[in-house]
Design a protein around this motif. Structure first.
Motif, mmCIF file in Angstrom:
data_model
loop_
_atom_site.group_PDB
_atom_site.id
_atom_site.type_symbol
_atom_site.label_atom_id
_atom_site.label_comp_id
_atom_site.label_asym_id
_atom_site.label_seq_id
_atom_site.Cartn_x
_atom_site.Cartn_y
_atom_site.Cartn_z
ATOM 1 N N GLY A 67 0.792 -1.225 0.000
ATOM 2 C CA GLY A 67 0.000 0.000 0.000
ATOM 3 C C GLY A 67 0.825 1.276 0.000
ATOM 4 N N GLU A 68 2.138 1.178 -0.064
ATOM 5 C CA GLU A 68 2.965 2.380 -0.015
ATOM 6 C C GLU A 68 3.707 2.636 -1.331
ATOM 7 N N GLN A 69 3.173 2.142 -2.426
ATOM 8 C CA GLN A 69 3.755 2.318 -3.754
ATOM 9 C C GLN A 69 3.548 3.729 -4.281
ATOM 10 N N ILE A 123 8.951 3.950 -6.933
ATOM 11 C CA ILE A 123 7.677 4.393 -6.354
ATOM 12 C C ILE A 123 7.119 5.562 -7.152
ATOM 13 N N LYS A 124 5.896 5.931 -6.789
ATOM 14 C CA LYS A 124 5.201 7.051 -7.415
ATOM 15 C C LYS A 124 4.879 8.072 -6.324
ATOM 16 N N PRO A 125 4.418 9.281 -6.693
ATOM 17 C CA PRO A 125 4.092 10.275 -5.667
ATOM 18 C C PRO A 125 3.175 9.695 -4.584
ATOM 19 N N GLY A 126 3.506 10.012 -3.347
ATOM 20 C CA GLY A 126 2.780 9.459 -2.206
ATOM 21 C C GLY A 126 3.392 8.159 -1.718
ATOM 22 N N ILE A 159 12.597 6.903 2.375
ATOM 23 C CA ILE A 159 12.232 8.061 1.565
ATOM 24 C C ILE A 159 10.731 8.091 1.308
ATOM 25 N N GLN A 160 10.116 9.218 1.602
ATOM 26 C CA GLN A 160 8.716 9.487 1.277
ATOM 27 C C GLN A 160 8.737 10.429 0.084
ATOM 28 N N LEU A 161 8.088 10.046 -1.010
ATOM 29 C CA LEU A 161 8.050 10.866 -2.223
ATOM 30 C C LEU A 161 6.766 11.692 -2.217
#
Length: 166
Positions: A67-69, A123-126, A159-161
């Motif tokens: 759920g964090e993709q 990953i993607k934004p979020g 890292i959080q994008l």
């Protein structure tokens, strides 16, 4: 005659001093690569539930929790701007060397360390990604005095994008 001998002696000392000394840089790189890869593989083995995946043959590993993709369609290039929040630790000690709090910096992807260039596009934004980065894809043999980071440190980045701009 004595002057000629003195000049030849000095010249030979200079030439000898310019010759190879120490370890061949390629051998040094290969030795450090083996050390880093063992540190990361041992860490992954000791943390069996980590579910880490390797990016090709680079030695960079990443973990994305369910759920964090993140979401959205993103095309990453070297000029892509990424806004992130992160925590940077030395993998072997867990020492935090850098982190963002309320301020989320924006970087050009081509201007960050190679480990980030390889890991952020997972990953993607979020999205949220954890990167285990060997020193060759982090800061290499160069200590980062401002971070109190020793040379050849294997890094652990969370890292959080927040945003991606092309």
């Amino acid at each position: 005659m004595n002057r000629i001998l003195l000049v030849l002696l000095l010249l030979s000392a200079i030439i000898y001093g310019c010759g190879k000394s120490g370890v061949d840089p390629v051998v040094q790189y290969q030795n450090q690569k083996a050390i880093d890869d063992k540190i990361i593989s041992d860490y992954i083995a000791a943390n069996a539930g980590l579910n880490a995946k390797r990016i090709d043959t680079t030695g960079v590993w990443y973990v994305i929790k369910d759920g964090e993709q993140g979401s959205g369609n993103v095309l990453y290039t070297s000029s892509t701007q990424v806004t992130v929040g992160y925590t940077a630790k030395i993998l072997t000690s867990g020492t935090v060397v850098a982190q963002t709090d309320k301020f989320h910096p924006t970087y050009i992807l081509g201007g960050v360390i190679k480990g980030w260039q390889l890991g952020i596009p997972q990953i993607k934004p979020g999205g949220n990604v954890r990167l285990l980065v060997p020193s060759r894809y982090a800061y290499g043999p160069y200590p980062q005095d401002s971070l109190k980071l020793p040379a050849n440190s294997v890094m652990d980045f969370q890292i959080q994008l927040y945003n991606v701009t092309n």
